[in-house]
Enzyme design. Structure first.
Site, PDB file in Angstrom:
ATOM      1  N   ASP A   1     -63.485 -20.895  28.021  1.00 50.42           N
ATOM      2  CA  ASP A   1     -64.785 -21.541  28.599  1.00 50.42           C
ATOM      3  C   ASP A   1     -65.261 -22.340  29.319  1.00 50.42           C
ATOM      4  O   ASP A   1     -63.910 -23.536  29.771  1.00 50.42           O
ATOM      5  CB  ASP A   1     -65.121 -22.119  26.682  1.00 50.42           C
ATOM      6  CG  ASP A   1     -63.713 -22.715  25.773  1.00 50.42           C
ATOM      7  OD1 ASP A   1     -63.120 -23.119  26.723  1.00 50.42           O
ATOM      8  OD2 ASP A   1     -63.988 -22.580  24.377  1.00 50.42           O
TER       9      ASP A   1
ATOM     10  N   GLU B   1     -68.667 -19.586  17.804  1.00 49.45           N
ATOM     11  CA  GLU B   1     -69.087 -20.755  16.193  1.00 49.45           C
ATOM     12  C   GLU B   1     -69.548 -19.607  15.400  1.00 49.45           C
ATOM     13  O   GLU B   1     -68.986 -18.562  15.255  1.00 49.45           O
ATOM     14  CB  GLU B   1     -70.355 -21.931  16.583  1.00 49.45           C
ATOM     15  CG  GLU B   1     -70.253 -22.771  17.706  1.00 49.45           C
ATOM     16  CD  GLU B   1     -69.255 -23.377  17.187  1.00 49.45           C
ATOM     17  OE1 GLU B   1     -68.488 -23.885  16.235  1.00 49.45           O
ATOM     18  OE2 GLU B   1     -69.379 -25.320  18.146  1.00 49.45           O
TER      19      GLU B   1
ATOM     20  N   ASN C   1     -64.299 -25.434  11.978  1.00 48.04           N
ATOM     21  CA  ASN C   1     -65.004 -24.711  11.304  1.00 48.04           C
ATOM     22  C   ASN C   1     -64.611 -22.880  11.468  1.00 48.04           C
ATOM     23  O   ASN C   1     -65.421 -22.481  11.822  1.00 48.04           O
ATOM     24  CB  ASN C   1     -66.195 -25.415  11.477  1.00 48.04           C
ATOM     25  CG  ASN C   1     -66.429 -24.901  13.354  1.00 48.04           C
ATOM     26  OD1 ASN C   1     -65.726 -24.548  13.518  1.00 48.04           O
ATOM     27  ND2 ASN C   1     -68.008 -24.533  13.350  1.00 48.04           N
TER      28      ASN C   1
ATOM     29  N   HIS D   1     -63.898 -22.386  14.886  1.00 45.95           N
ATOM     30  CA  HIS D   1     -63.999 -21.462  15.889  1.00 45.95           C
ATOM     31  C   HIS D   1     -63.027 -21.552  16.695  1.00 45.95           C
ATOM     32  O   HIS D   1     -62.104 -21.638  16.672  1.00 45.95           O
ATOM     33  CB  HIS D   1     -65.630 -22.042  16.325  1.00 45.95           C
ATOM     34  CG  HIS D   1     -64.889 -23.390  17.007  1.00 45.95           C
ATOM     35  ND1 HIS D   1     -65.442 -25.169  17.327  1.00 45.95           N
ATOM     36  CD2 HIS D   1     -63.908 -23.764  17.795  1.00 45.95           C
ATOM     37  CE1 HIS D   1     -65.315 -25.758  17.554  1.00 45.95           C
ATOM     38  NE2 HIS D   1     -64.182 -25.342  18.191  1.00 45.95           N
TER      39      HIS D   1
HETATM   40  C1  F6R Z   1     -61.300 -25.122  23.880  1.00 43.57           C
HETATM   41  C2  F6R Z   1     -61.353 -24.790  23.130  1.00 43.57           C
HETATM   42  C3  F6R Z   1     -61.516 -24.318  21.519  1.00 43.57           C
HETATM   43  C4  F6R Z   1     -60.714 -25.496  21.273  1.00 43.57           C
HETATM   44  C5  F6R Z   1     -60.867 -25.953  19.406  1.00 43.57           C
HETATM   45  C6  F6R Z   1     -59.813 -26.645  19.017  1.00 43.57           C
HETATM   46  O1  F6R Z   1     -60.883 -24.517  25.048  1.00 43.57           O
HETATM   47  O2  F6R Z   1     -61.853 -23.087  23.000  1.00 43.57           O
HETATM   48  O3  F6R Z   1     -61.605 -23.768  20.963  1.00 43.57           O
HETATM   49  O4  F6R Z   1     -59.543 -24.554  20.390  1.00 43.57           O
HETATM   50  O5  F6R Z   1     -61.735 -26.441  19.749  1.00 43.57           O
HETATM   51  O6  F6R Z   1     -59.961 -28.227  19.789  1.00 43.57           O
HETATM   52  P1  F6R Z   1     -58.937 -29.322  19.164  1.00 43.57           P
HETATM   53  O7  F6R Z   1     -57.582 -28.467  20.469  1.00 43.57           O
HETATM   54  O8  F6R Z   1     -59.185 -30.429  20.286  1.00 43.57           O
HETATM   55  O9  F6R Z   1     -58.663 -29.505  18.004  1.00 43.57           O
END
Ligand code: F6R
Length: 251
Positions: A67, A143, A136, A138
Site C-alpha cells: 500500500d 479496513e 481493528n 485491517h
Molecule cells: C502497512 C500495512 C498496515 C500495517 C498495520 C499495522 O503496509 O499494510 O496494514 O501492517 O496498520 O501497523 P503497525 O505494524 O505499525 O502496527
C-alpha cells in the site's frame, strides 16, 4: 495455519526473517509482498544483518508493497516508498527497479490500481506476502467493511487508523485521508502468507483472526482459509489466544 509464539518482538522478528530468508534461498528470484509500519522493522533489520554477513542475496528478488498513501510522492519522508528504501532496500543488494510500491501521486488512481494489478500478474503472482495487522483487524489498508474488496483499490482511512498512524507525522492533520492498497483477493492469491503481530494492542485482532468468524468486519479473518498461512506473534499479541503452553501450533 501454523502459529509461532515468540517471547518478544526481537524473537518474533528473527523468526519472521528466518521464514523470508528460507523463501529467498529456495527461490532466489522470488516475488516478495512487503508491508510497512512498526511491525516489520525488526524483521527488515535482521534480514539486513544476514545480508551483510553474506548469508542472503537479494539481487534477483522482486518486491511488491501492499500500500501507499494517496498524495505523497516517493521522496516524502512519510511515504511508504521512503520507508522501504530506508528500512530495507538501501541496505541490501536489491535492484531498485525490481521494487514496487503503488504510486500515491498517480494522476488517475483507477489507472494506477489497474497498473498495479497487471504488474503483480506479470510477475507471476506473489510467492510470500508479509502482513502486519491493524488493531481493528485491517490488513494492507483493507479496513472493516461490508464486503471483501478484491483487487488494488483506493480507500478512505478510518479514524482509528488515522489516529494510529498519526504518531509518525508531525501533526495529525498531515496524515493522508486516503490510501491505495492491494485488495483481499490479491493478498489471498499469494502462495504463502506470513502475518506478524506484536504487543497487547493487537491481542483482540489476533484472537478474532485465528478463532473468530470469517467476516469482512475483521478483514484478517479471511486468512483462516488460506492454505499456507504462518502467524508469528509475541506473547502479548497472543495473550487472548489459548494455545496451551506450545510455542508452535498447527491448526
Ligand atoms: C502497512 C500495512 C498496515 C500495517 C498495520 C499495522 O503496509 O499494510 O496494514 O501492517 O496498520 O501497523 P503497525 O505494524 O505499525 O502496527
Amino acid at each position: 495455519m501454523r502459529i509461532y509464539k515468540a517471547k518478544d518482538y526481537q524473537a518474533l522478528s528473527r523468526k519472521a526473517a528466518n521464514i523470508i530468508s528460507a523463501q529467498i534461498i529456495m527461490k532466489p528470484n522470488c516475488v516478495l509482498g512487503l508491508a510497512t509500519g512498526s511491525s516489520p522493522i525488526g524483521t527488515y533489520k535482521q534480514l539486513i544483518e544476514w545480508y551483510q554477513k553474506g548469508d542472503l542475496d537479494f539481487h534477483e528478488v522482486k518486491t511488491v508493497n501492499l500500500d501507499e498513501y494517496v498524495g505523497l510522492s516517493g521522496d516524502n519522508e512519510q511515504s511508504y516508498r521512503h520507508f522501504m528504501n530506508e528500512n530495507l532496500f538501501n541496505h541490501v543488494n536489491i535492484e531498485l527497479q525490481n521494487t514496487n510500491v503503488p504510486d500515491g501521486r498517480a494522476e488517475d488512481m483507477n489507472t494506477e490500481c489497474q497498473r498495479y494489478n497487471n504488474l503483480i500478474r506479470s510477475l507471476g503472482g506473489i510467492d510470500l506476502q508479509l502482513l502486519g495487522i491493524g488493531r481493528n483487524g485491517h490488513i494492507g489498508f483493507n479496513e472493516p467493511e461490508e464486503a471483501f474488496e478484491q483487487e488494488t483499490h483506493m480507500v478512505n482511512l478510518t479514524e482509528s487508523t488515522i489516529e494510529a498512524n498519526s504518531r509518525l507525522f508531525n501533526d495529525p492533520s498531515e496524515v493522508p485521508r486516503h490510501a491505495v492498497t492491494m485488495g483481499i483477493k490479491t493478498i489471498m492469491q499469494a502462495r504463502q502468507i506470513l502475518l506478524i503481530a506484536s504487543g497487547e494492542d493487537k491481542a483482540d485482532a489476533i484472537q478474532k483472526t485465528i478463532f473468530g468468524a470469517v467476516t469482512p468486519r475483521v478483514p484478517a479473518s479471511i486468512l483462516q482459509i488460506h492454505n499456507s498461512l504462518t502467524i508469528v506473534a509475541d506473547e502479548a499479541a497472543l495473550s487472548k489466544c489459548d494455545l496451551g503452553n506450545k510455542d508452535m501450533l498447527v491448526l
